[in-house]
Design an enzyme around this catalytic site. Structure first.
Site, short mmCIF file in Angstrom:
data_model
loop_
_atom_site.label_atom_id
_atom_site.label_comp_id
_atom_site.label_asym_id
_atom_site.label_seq_id
_atom_site.Cartn_x
_atom_site.Cartn_y
_atom_site.Cartn_z
N CYS A 70 4.44 -1.68 4.30
CA CYS A 70 3.46 -1.52 3.23
C CYS A 70 2.20 -2.26 3.65
CB CYS A 70 4.02 -2.10 1.94
SG CYS A 70 2.84 -2.19 0.57
N CYS B 35 -1.92 3.56 4.40
CA CYS B 35 -0.86 3.40 3.41
C CYS B 35 0.30 4.24 3.90
CB CYS B 35 -1.33 3.88 2.03
SG CYS B 35 -0.01 3.92 0.78
#
EC number: 5.1.1.3
Length: 265
Positions: free
Chosen positions: A75, A192
């Site tokens: 992440c 992302c």
């Protein structure tokens, strides 16, 4: 037969599956524990101190429960904040996920690169320092998307996601006067891990062709380097899927390809 290594892959939701997929290809012998912190998703809607206070002890609990040999924080939003805290707190290898600005700028022909990430990731000082250190003369456009991660989760879960909604999030990445403008954007960093879930649609909806930079293969190479040579695939090597909300996952068919064909428990 030696016991396979255990690799824990942690993300705010399902985006880290794009990283998991590449790691499984590199280390098919390993046992995988994938943790989606869906109880706190999306991280981009929380403050920096909140994310640190959430992730550091939670990862500690997961290490105690699963005894991994290595942890991947799949992440960008979390990695730009918590990696130093995790390394200080726990004595095992950690691999993070940060915007792939250096390789993007090195490969851009037009010297115009866009970084597509969550609003949290693009506003981080960490991200701006990567640009300062590695832009190599490129003009870098930071694009903070408020909805694309959620759209990617919805699409993977089988919900209908409109092209118009994806295109609206994507549009600010494309700077220039069209495909023949020599100063147009030619490279987009997917900052992302959720976004590669939509890669086929991103390519189709883009106003002109660009190179899409996904950090997952580089992360997989780093994991393989840290773990050392792979052993033989073991019958013991399996996979687990955990949601922090405690909800059971009903996505077995959609998830199995990311786990290398294994059915996650």
């Amino acid at each position: 037969m030696s016991t396979p290594p255990t690799i824990l892959v942690f993300d705010s939701g399902l985006g880290g599956l794009t990283v998991l997929r590449e790691i499984v290809r590199a280390r098919p012998d390993a046992h995988y524990v994938y943790v989606a912190d869906d109880a706190f998703f999306p991280y981009g809607h929380h403050g920096e101190d909140e994310i640190i206070a959430r992730v550091v002890p939670l990862v500690g609990e997961l290490i105690a429960a699963h005894a991994p040999d290595l942890v991947v924080i799949a992440c960008n939003t979390a990695s730009t904040l918590v990696m130093s805290h995790l390394r200080d707190a726990y004595p095992l290898p950690f691999v993070g996920t940060v915007p792939a600005i250096k390789p993007a700028c090195a490969s851009s022909k037009t010297k115009r690169v866009s970084v597509l990430g969550t609003r949290g990731t693009v506003k981080r000082e960490y991200t701006r320092k990567l640009i300062s250190d590695f832009a190599q003369g490129c003009e870098v456009t930071l694009v903070g998307s408020g909805e694309l991660a959620s759209l990617a989760e919805a699409a993977l879960s089988g919900e209908r996601v409109r092209d118009e909604d994806i295109a609206a999030e994507l549009a600010p990445c494309f700077v220039g006067d069209g495909a023949h403008d020599p100063a147009r954007t030619d490279t987009v960093v997917l900052a992302c891990t959720h976004y590669p879930l939509l890669l086929e649609r991103l390519r189709r909806l883009a106003p002109w062709q660009v190179d899409w930079i996904d950090p997952a293969p580089a992360i997989a190479r780093r994991v393989a380097d840290l773990l050392g040579p792979a052993g033989h695939e073991s019958d013991q090597a399996g996979a687990e899927m955990i949601f922090t909300s405690k909800r059971p996952h009903a996505l077995t068919e959609a998830l199995t390809p990311f786990f290398g064909g294994r059915v996650p428990a």
